[in-house]
Design a protein around this motif. Structure first.
Motif, PDB file in Angstrom:
ATOM      1  N   GLU A  40      11.679 -44.245   7.208  1.00  0.00           N
ATOM      2  CA  GLU A  40      11.372 -43.861   5.829  1.00  0.00           C
ATOM      3  C   GLU A  40       9.891 -43.908   5.508  1.00  0.00           C
ATOM      4  OE1 GLU A  40      12.074 -47.704   2.993  1.00  0.00           O
ATOM      5  OE2 GLU A  40      13.882 -46.676   3.678  1.00  0.00           O
ATOM      6  N   THR A  41       9.098 -44.628   6.328  1.00  0.00           N
ATOM      7  CA  THR A  41       7.642 -44.639   6.137  1.00  0.00           C
ATOM      8  C   THR A  41       6.958 -44.562   7.498  1.00  0.00           C
ATOM      9  OG1 THR A  41       7.338 -47.039   6.297  1.00  0.00           O
ATOM     10  CG2 THR A  41       7.855 -46.154   4.093  1.00  0.00           C
ATOM     11  N   ARG A  86      10.343 -41.859  -3.409  1.00  0.00           N
ATOM     12  CA  ARG A  86      10.569 -43.119  -2.698  1.00  0.00           C
ATOM     13  C   ARG A  86      10.021 -44.286  -3.526  1.00  0.00           C
ATOM     14  NH1 ARG A  86      13.860 -45.009   0.810  1.00  0.00           N
ATOM     15  NH2 ARG A  86      13.648 -43.155   2.047  1.00  0.00           N
ATOM     16  N   ASN A  87       8.826 -44.116  -4.113  1.00  0.00           N
ATOM     17  CA  ASN A  87       8.237 -45.172  -4.948  1.00  0.00           C
ATOM     18  C   ASN A  87       9.080 -45.443  -6.180  1.00  0.00           C
ATOM     19  OD1 ASN A  87       6.071 -45.713  -3.272  1.00  0.00           O
ATOM     20  ND2 ASN A  87       4.728 -44.240  -4.269  1.00  0.00           N
ATOM     21  N   ASN A  90      12.191 -47.374  -5.075  1.00  0.00           N
ATOM     22  CA  ASN A  90      11.845 -48.770  -4.761  1.00  0.00           C
ATOM     23  C   ASN A  90      11.576 -49.578  -6.028  1.00  0.00           C
ATOM     24  OD1 ASN A  90      12.089 -48.253  -2.032  1.00  0.00           O
ATOM     25  ND2 ASN A  90       9.904 -48.039  -1.682  1.00  0.00           N
ATOM     26  N   THR A  91      10.899 -48.960  -7.006  1.00  0.00           N
ATOM     27  CA  THR A  91      10.593 -49.652  -8.263  1.00  0.00           C
ATOM     28  C   THR A  91      11.868 -49.946  -9.036  1.00  0.00           C
ATOM     29  OG1 THR A  91       8.424 -48.593  -8.362  1.00  0.00           O
ATOM     30  CG2 THR A  91       9.290 -49.487 -10.419  1.00  0.00           C
ATOM     31  N   GLU A  93      14.879 -50.248  -7.839  1.00  0.00           N
ATOM     32  CA  GLU A  93      15.624 -51.279  -7.112  1.00  0.00           C
ATOM     33  C   GLU A  93      15.031 -52.661  -7.351  1.00  0.00           C
ATOM     34  OE1 GLU A  93      17.134 -52.452  -2.615  1.00  0.00           O
ATOM     35  OE2 GLU A  93      15.854 -50.714  -2.883  1.00  0.00           O
ATOM     36  N   ALA A  94      13.706 -52.783  -7.290  1.00  0.00           N
ATOM     37  CA  ALA A  94      13.055 -54.084  -7.497  1.00  0.00           C
ATOM     38  C   ALA A  94      13.262 -54.589  -8.926  1.00  0.00           C
ATOM     39  CB  ALA A  94      11.567 -53.981  -7.184  1.00  0.00           C
ATOM     40  N   SER A 115      19.716 -51.989  -9.391  1.00  0.00           N
ATOM     41  CA  SER A 115      19.364 -52.381  -8.026  1.00  0.00           C
ATOM     42  C   SER A 115      20.148 -51.551  -7.009  1.00  0.00           C
ATOM     43  CB  SER A 115      19.646 -53.863  -7.820  1.00  0.00           C
ATOM     44  OG  SER A 115      19.335 -54.243  -6.511  1.00  0.00           O
ATOM     45  N   ASP A 119      18.720 -48.483  -4.537  1.00  0.00           N
ATOM     46  CA  ASP A 119      18.955 -48.534  -3.093  1.00  0.00           C
ATOM     47  C   ASP A 119      19.647 -47.258  -2.611  1.00  0.00           C
ATOM     48  OD1 ASP A 119      18.927 -49.855  -0.530  1.00  0.00           O
ATOM     49  OD2 ASP A 119      21.071 -50.223  -0.800  1.00  0.00           O
ATOM     50  N   GLY A 122      17.155 -44.388  -2.659  1.00  0.00           N
ATOM     51  CA  GLY A 122      16.255 -44.492  -1.513  1.00  0.00           C
ATOM     52  C   GLY A 122      16.922 -44.044  -0.231  1.00  0.00           C
TER      53      GLY A 122
END
Length: 138
Positions: A40-41, A86-87, A90-91, A93-94, A115, A119, A122
Motif C-alpha cells: 500500500e506504500t 489513503r490518508n 487512515n485518518t 480509522e485513527a 474505525s 480500515d 483503506g
C-alpha cells in the motif's frame, strides 16, 4: 491424536513457519535473487522486501546486497488521488479508534464504526505499489 502424530504435525508447522519469513524470494543460479511484492506504500513494500532478503541470506550466514530495486505505482487512479484517499482512510480509522477507546456510550459505538469503516476503505484501495528487488548474499 497419538504422540507421534502430534509431533509430526508440530514439526511440519514449524518448518512452514520458518520458510514464511522469505516466502517471496526467488533464488537464482547466477547468485542474484529476486523479490516481487505489492504493497500500500512505497516504504512498506521496500521494507518488507529487504526484510525477506535479509531472512533469506541469514540462512547462509551472509548479508543481502541490493543489486537493483524498482517500485512502480500501478493503481487504477492517479497516484495523487490514491495518496489522498489513503490518508483520509487512515485518518478516519485513527480518529474512530480513539473515539472507540476513549468514548462513552454512543460515542464509542460511533468510533467503532468509523474505525472499521476507515480500515475497510483503506483495504478497498488495494496495494498499488509493485516492487522488484534484485539482491545477492555476500
Amino acid at each position: 491424536m497419538t504422540f507421534l502424530t502430534k509431533t509430526t504435525t508440530l514439526a511440519a508447522a514449524l518448518l512452514l513457519t520458518a520458510c514464511a519469513h522469505h516466502q517471496n524470494v526467488r533464488p537464482s543460479s547466477d547468485g542474484n535473487h529476486y523479490v516481487d511484492l505489492y504493497g500500500e506504500t512505497k516504504t512498506e513494500v521496500s521494507k518488507q522486501a529487504f526484510k525477506q532478503a535479509k531472512s533469506y541470506c541469514k540462512e547462509s550466514k551472509s548479508k543481502p546486497y541490493v543489486v537493483s530495486e524498482k517500485v512502480d505505482y500501478i493503481g487504477n487512479m492517479s497516484e495523487q488521488d490514491y495518496l489522498t484517499k489513503r490518508n483520509i482512510a487512515n485518518t478516519v480509522e485513527a480518529a474512530g479508534t480513539a473515539m472507540w477507546i476513549f468514548g462513552r456510550s454512543h460515542v464509542d459505538d460511533a468510533g467503532a464504526a468509523l474505525s472499521i469503516g476507515g480500515d475497510i476503505a483503506g483495504d478497498a484501495l488495494g496495494d498499488p505499489y509493485q516492487l522488484h528487488l534484485v539482491f545477492n548474499c555476500g
